[in-house]
Enzyme design. Structure first.
Site, PDB file in Angstrom:
ATOM      1  CB  SER A 166      -6.366   8.152  -8.091  1.00 10.98           C
ATOM      2  OG  SER A 166      -5.882   7.281  -7.091  1.00 10.98           O
TER       3      SER A 166
HETATM    4  N1  SAH Z   1      -4.700   8.834  -3.728  1.00 13.42           N
HETATM    5  C1  SAH Z   1      -3.319   8.583  -4.037  1.00 13.42           C
HETATM    6  C2  SAH Z   1      -3.233   7.194  -4.601  1.00 13.42           C
HETATM    7  C3  SAH Z   1      -1.877   6.658  -4.537  1.00 13.42           C
HETATM    8  S1  SAH Z   1      -1.721   5.009  -5.109  1.00 13.42           S
HETATM    9  C4  SAH Z   1      -2.838   9.630  -5.028  1.00 13.42           C
HETATM   10  O1  SAH Z   1      -3.685  10.224  -5.687  1.00 13.42           O
HETATM   11  O2  SAH Z   1      -1.635   9.838  -5.150  1.00 13.42           O
HETATM   12  C5  SAH Z   1      -1.993   4.093  -3.625  1.00 13.42           C
HETATM   13  C6  SAH Z   1      -0.991   4.248  -2.533  1.00 13.42           C
HETATM   14  O3  SAH Z   1      -1.318   3.282  -1.537  1.00 13.42           O
HETATM   15  C7  SAH Z   1       0.457   3.995  -2.912  1.00 13.42           C
HETATM   16  O4  SAH Z   1       1.231   5.113  -2.583  1.00 13.42           O
HETATM   17  C8  SAH Z   1       0.862   2.771  -2.072  1.00 13.42           C
HETATM   18  O5  SAH Z   1       2.203   2.802  -1.613  1.00 13.42           O
HETATM   19  C9  SAH Z   1      -0.117   2.867  -0.931  1.00 13.42           C
HETATM   20  N2  SAH Z   1      -0.367   1.614  -0.214  1.00 13.42           N
HETATM   21  C10 SAH Z   1      -0.527   0.355  -0.694  1.00 13.42           C
HETATM   22  N3  SAH Z   1      -0.740  -0.519   0.297  1.00 13.42           N
HETATM   23  C11 SAH Z   1      -0.716   0.191   1.454  1.00 13.42           C
HETATM   24  C12 SAH Z   1      -0.844  -0.137   2.847  1.00 13.42           C
HETATM   25  N4  SAH Z   1      -1.041  -1.408   3.255  1.00 13.42           N
HETATM   26  N5  SAH Z   1      -0.738   0.846   3.753  1.00 13.42           N
HETATM   27  C13 SAH Z   1      -0.516   2.139   3.380  1.00 13.42           C
HETATM   28  N6  SAH Z   1      -0.379   2.521   2.087  1.00 13.42           N
HETATM   29  C14 SAH Z   1      -0.474   1.568   1.137  1.00 13.42           C
END
Ligand code: SAH
Length: 219
Positions: free
Chosen positions: A68
């Protein structure tokens, strides 16, 4: 000066520029600015992208996912923490672990769930190397929450489902706060704040946001 120190100083300078930009963008909570000053964002991505780590943009972290942008990490954290003393928080969507590391500076214990195994494993190893110890990791579909660790006084969701998962509502403590992007039709999402009261839930729509979709199952 050796080259490693050189890299360190460059990243400190660009990190400081990121902090100044966050202040310009309206982030006022000093504890959050300090937490983001402490976490080396460039260590959360591939070397090829590390030079762009402090730009105000989302960047790819593999597996079709993104880290993000700094503003959204700061804003979500500010809204979550506010004036509260959070002790036990659930984060859904560990991704590269950057938001997790920021939360771990501010909250007694962070529980984080990721559905993609390589991301879960990499984030866990990375935070361990950074000597961050107040985090529990789970490879699972965050739609189930994390029953064994509940109730949570804060929940932060970093991927957008079409509606708030029932389990997350159940696992939110009375008085607790959840921040969650909700995906409407055609990719339009809004950030919602949910407060659990003794008699139910207060839901407020805050601002338009853009997160990756919340997917079910694990991989
Ligand atoms: N705050 C993180 C954001 C990553 S993007 C950062 O700064 O890196 C969002 C993440 O949510 C992704 O890695 C994706 O695989 C995960 N995600 C999506 N749906 C999900 C679910 N149902 N359960 C767990 N993780 C999930």
């Amino acid at each position: 000066m050796n080259s490693i120190q050189g890299i360190g100083m460059t990243s400190r300078r660009t990190r400081e520029r990121m902090i100044n930009r966050l202040i310009d963008q309206g982030i006022t909570n000093h504890k959050i600015l300090e937490a983001m000053r402490n976490v080396p964002r460039h260590l959360f991505m591939d070397d090829a992208l590390a030079s762009r780590a402090y730009e105000d943009t989302a960047l790819p972290i593999g597996h079709g996912q993104t880290i993000s942008q700094p503003y959204i990490v700061a804003k979500m954290t500010e809204l979550l923490v506010d004036q509260r003393h959070l002790k036990n928080v659930l984060e859904i969507g560990t991704g590269c672990g950057y938001q997790t590391a920021v939360l771990a500076q501010l909250i007694a214990h962070v529980n984080t769930v990721e559905r993609i195994y390589p991301l879960y494993k990499q984030a866990k190893d990375r935070l361990w190397e950074l000597k961050i110890r107040n985090v529990s990791y789970l490879h699972s579909d965050g739609g189930w929450g994390w029953q064994d660790k509940a109730p949570f006084d804060g929940i932060l969701v970093a991927a957008a489902p079409p509606e708030i998962p029932e389990k997350l509502l159940e696992q939110l403590a009375v008085g607790g706060i959840m921040l969650i992007p909700i995906g409407k039709e055609h990719g339009v999402q809004e950030l919602q704040r949910v407060i659990r009261t003794p008699s139910g839930y207060e839901i407020e729509c805050l601002e338009p946001v853009s997160f990756v979709p919340f997917l079910s199952g694990k991989s």
